[in-house]
Design a protein around this motif. Sequence first.
Motif, short mmCIF file in Angstrom:
data_model
loop_
_atom_site.label_atom_id
_atom_site.label_comp_id
_atom_site.label_asym_id
_atom_site.label_seq_id
_atom_site.Cartn_x
_atom_site.Cartn_y
_atom_site.Cartn_z
N ILE A 212 -9.84 -2.57 0.57
CA ILE A 212 -9.36 -1.83 0.07
C ILE A 212 -10.10 -0.36 1.21
N LYS A 213 -9.19 0.10 0.99
CA LYS A 213 -10.00 1.65 0.49
C LYS A 213 -9.16 2.59 0.57
N GLU A 214 -10.60 4.01 -0.71
CA GLU A 214 -9.49 5.11 -1.85
C GLU A 214 -9.41 6.33 -1.33
N TRP A 215 -8.72 7.40 -1.87
CA TRP A 215 -9.25 8.27 -1.51
C TRP A 215 -8.11 9.42 -2.63
N SER A 216 -9.17 10.50 -3.35
CA SER A 216 -8.61 11.09 -4.20
C SER A 216 -7.73 11.84 -4.13
N VAL B 144 -5.87 8.36 -7.72
CA VAL B 144 -6.39 8.46 -6.84
C VAL B 144 -5.41 7.63 -5.93
N LEU B 145 -5.57 7.49 -4.34
CA LEU B 145 -4.89 6.75 -3.58
C LEU B 145 -5.15 5.71 -3.61
N THR B 146 -4.89 4.45 -3.51
CA THR B 146 -6.03 3.11 -3.08
C THR B 146 -4.62 2.23 -1.79
N LEU B 147 -5.28 1.90 -1.05
CA LEU B 147 -4.62 0.80 0.15
C LEU B 147 -4.82 0.00 0.11
N ALA B 148 -4.43 -1.63 -0.34
CA ALA B 148 -4.92 -2.96 -0.80
C ALA B 148 -4.29 -3.72 0.58
N MET B 149 -4.52 -4.88 1.16
CA MET B 149 -3.85 -5.63 2.40
C MET B 149 -5.17 -6.79 2.34
N ALA B 150 -4.17 -7.72 2.83
CA ALA B 150 -5.15 -9.03 3.00
C ALA B 150 -5.64 -9.24 4.49
N GLU B 151 -7.45 -9.45 3.96
CA GLU B 151 -8.11 -9.72 4.68
C GLU B 151 -7.87 -9.63 6.49
N THR B 152 -6.17 -11.02 6.16
CA THR B 152 -6.42 -11.14 7.45
C THR B 152 -5.02 -10.05 8.72
N ALA B 153 -5.16 -9.28 7.40
CA ALA B 153 -3.83 -7.76 8.47
C ALA B 153 -5.44 -6.98 8.55
N LYS B 154 -6.35 -6.24 9.42
CA LYS B 154 -6.99 -6.27 10.10
C LYS B 154 -6.51 -5.26 10.49
N GLY B 155 -6.01 -5.45 11.64
CA GLY B 155 -5.33 -4.59 12.27
C GLY B 155 -4.33 -3.47 11.72
N GLU B 156 -3.46 -4.00 11.47
CA GLU B 156 -2.35 -3.18 10.06
C GLU B 156 -3.19 -2.39 9.14
N PHE B 157 -3.74 -2.70 8.21
CA PHE B 157 -4.97 -2.25 7.69
C PHE B 157 -5.64 -1.01 8.08
N ARG B 158 -6.07 -0.96 9.43
CA ARG B 158 -6.67 0.71 10.27
C ARG B 158 -5.62 1.09 10.51
N LEU C 102 4.81 5.59 6.67
CA LEU C 102 3.46 4.45 6.92
C LEU C 102 5.01 3.04 7.63
N PRO C 103 4.70 2.17 8.06
CA PRO C 103 5.57 0.69 8.65
C PRO C 103 6.23 0.53 7.15
N LEU C 104 7.57 0.09 7.06
CA LEU C 104 8.20 -0.59 6.16
C LEU C 104 7.19 -1.49 5.61
N ALA C 105 6.58 -2.05 6.59
CA ALA C 105 6.63 -3.54 5.25
C ALA C 105 4.69 -3.72 4.86
N VAL C 106 3.95 -2.27 4.88
CA VAL C 106 3.15 -2.11 4.42
C VAL C 106 3.33 -0.73 3.17
N ARG C 107 4.81 -0.34 3.28
CA ARG C 107 4.66 0.97 1.84
C ARG C 107 4.50 0.69 0.78
N LYS C 108 4.43 -0.89 0.41
CA LYS C 108 3.79 -1.30 -1.30
C LYS C 108 2.36 -1.76 -0.97
N SER C 109 1.80 -0.94 -0.02
CA SER C 109 0.00 -1.03 0.18
C SER C 109 -0.69 -0.41 -0.45
N LEU C 110 0.09 0.92 -0.57
CA LEU C 110 -0.62 1.97 -0.71
C LEU C 110 0.09 1.96 -2.63
N GLU C 111 -1.08 2.36 -2.95
CA GLU C 111 -0.29 3.18 -4.33
C GLU C 111 -1.26 3.56 -5.09
#
Length: 209
Positions: free
Chosen positions: A13-17, A55-69, A41-50
């Motif tokens: 998880i990462k947040e931006w105000s 406050v913007l929040t990016l939340a992705m699975a622990e297994t997707a470290k590369g995509e998250f970075r 963002l890539p289509l596959a991860v767009r819904k991961s940003l809310e």
Amino acid sequence: MAKPKTNNDAELIKEWSLSPAATLGSSVRAKGVLLEIRARLPLAVRKSLEIEAGVLTLAMAETAKGEFRAASAVVSNALEGIESLPVIPREIQDILTISTTERHRWLNDGRLPSAGTRTVKLRGRARKITFHVFDPRGVEDILDRDLVTVWREEDAEAAAENRRRAALKAKLTRSLRSSKKPSTEGSSDDASRPKLSGWEEFGRDGLLR
């Protein structure tokens, strides 16, 4: 019964105000910023940003470290200078609390300055639409100077003046119509008397003597 958490459920998880200069106090504007960044963002991860409460929040699975970075870098880069993102019609209406009619009127008469136009393709359709966008700092100036109140007062005065002129014009039109009606003053009794068929022959035969 709630499903027990596993290691796969852990999230990165990462947040931006968002600053007030970016949202201009509008939730609609904040949602517009979200959509603008999601589009990068890539289509596959767009819904991961809310977004919630600015406050913007990016939340992705622990297994997707590369995509998250990678996604985090895109969001951070997109937020640089986000305060200058042009304001679109639905956003300016929410920010200034104005109607669509007011936006069109003030745009057409120059009181609401345009910062150019933007053309977008509607989702799932071939048709494109073009609309005016607005400079966020100009919108902020309108808010600070309470120009919407001034413009509404000007519009009310103009409407009252137009009604006064319309009433005066209608009165003048009625007066001109009345003056064109033929006058009956000075007409003789004979002229105003109804004509009867055979009246002259009746008198000539002496039947009235």
